[in-house]
Design an enzyme around this catalytic site. Structure first.
Site, PDB file in Angstrom:
ATOM      1  N   GLY A  17       0.822  -1.208   0.000  1.00 55.05           N
ATOM      2  CA  GLY A  17       0.000   0.000   0.000  1.00 55.05           C
ATOM      3  C   GLY A  17       0.849   1.248   0.000  1.00 55.05           C
ATOM      4  O   GLY A  17       2.077   1.190   0.050  1.00 55.05           O
ATOM      5  N   GLU A  21       4.764  -2.490  -5.651  1.00 54.71           N
ATOM      6  CA  GLU A  21       5.397  -3.156  -4.515  1.00 54.71           C
ATOM      7  C   GLU A  21       5.457  -4.672  -4.634  1.00 54.71           C
ATOM      8  O   GLU A  21       6.287  -5.301  -3.972  1.00 54.71           O
ATOM      9  CB  GLU A  21       4.678  -2.771  -3.222  1.00 54.71           C
ATOM     10  CG  GLU A  21       4.821  -1.291  -2.890  1.00 54.71           C
ATOM     11  CD  GLU A  21       4.336  -0.931  -1.503  1.00 54.71           C
ATOM     12  OE1 GLU A  21       4.686   0.153  -1.026  1.00 54.71           O
ATOM     13  OE2 GLU A  21       3.606  -1.748  -0.894  1.00 54.71           O
ATOM     14  N   GLU A  42      11.013  -6.736  -0.128  1.00 53.63           N
ATOM     15  CA  GLU A  42      10.679  -8.132  -0.411  1.00 53.63           C
ATOM     16  C   GLU A  42       9.169  -8.268  -0.432  1.00 53.63           C
ATOM     17  O   GLU A  42       8.455  -7.546   0.271  1.00 53.63           O
ATOM     18  CB  GLU A  42      11.279  -9.039   0.672  1.00 53.63           C
ATOM     19  CG  GLU A  42      11.076 -10.519   0.465  1.00 53.63           C
ATOM     20  CD  GLU A  42      11.702 -11.349   1.580  1.00 53.63           C
ATOM     21  OE1 GLU A  42      11.506 -12.580   1.583  1.00 53.63           O
ATOM     22  OE2 GLU A  42      12.371 -10.757   2.453  1.00 53.63           O
TER      23      GLU A  42
END
Length: 217
Positions: free
Chosen positions: A45, A65, A114
């Site tokens: 987010g 992301e 990650e």
């Protein structure tokens, strides 16, 4: 009070993405590369940008992301508890989605060091108030388990009845009586046989598909 005199706040989106790996319900998390909560796991987010809708923000942040591109995100709830974000007054609008784990390739980017799937029953400590957001998402998923066919989004296109029951049990968080589940499928879930079977150690199990239609949700 005039509009310009009101205390400003920021808007973010957070994404609760569930998948099923044939045994466990899993949650998509990113490990943060920046403060606050650097190196802690969190939901994907980020902040709403100028001239951007909340839906667009959620889709963009998910791609940046995690590398996932999803077009069917459901608004879950807004989270506005004071102090939930150490950077200031931040309201988060959370989104919910279900995906098929084996069809997704993760690629961390932006401020995510990650991206990985985590067992919903063994989550690491989460940043911000993301544990509350995850709990809300799981409740929403469980509440819709027998009133919609949304849980079938966790399964591959073709599946056995046993695989479907394991997915439903993972969402419910408890065992489900086989006879009751089969009766519910017969009455509420529009399935059709594919004419093929899954072969393993035991006798072949018939494969089914969910019949797409206007009643599916």
């Amino acid at each position: 009070m005039a509009l310009l005199d009101r205390k400003p706040f920021a808007l973010t989106t957070d994404l609760v993405i569930f998948a099923f790996d044939s045994e466990q319900l899993r949650l998509l998390l990113i490990r943060r590369a920046k403060e606050p909560f650097s190196n802690r796991w969190a939901l994907p987010g980020g902040f709403l940008e100028p001239n951007e809708t909340l839906d667009d923000c959620a889709e963009r942040e998910l791609i940046e992301e995690t590398g996932l591109q999803l077009r069917h995100l459901e608004q879950l709830a807004a989270f506005s508890r004071p102090g939930r974000d150490p950077r200031g007054d931040v309201v988060s609008v959370a989104y919910l989605a279900l995906v098929r784990a084996n069809e997704q390739t993760l690629q961390a980017g932006s401020d995510a060091a990650e991206a990985a799937w985590h067992d919903i029953n063994a989550l690491p400590s989460l940043a911000f108030d993301h544990d509350e957001i995850v709990a809300t998402g799981r409740r929403r998923l469980a509440e819709a388990l027998y009133t919609t066919t949304s849980a079938f989004k966790l399964l591959p296109d073709s599946f056995t009845l046993g695989e479907a029951q394991r997915a439903f049990e993972a969402v419910a968080g408890e065992p489900i009586d086989k006879r009751n589940f089969r009766a519910w499928l017969q009455n509420k879930a529009p399935l059709r046989e594919t004419g093929e079977a899954r072969r393993g150690q035991h006798r072949p199990a018939k494969l089914y598909k969910l019949v797409e239609g206007k009643d599916n949700q």
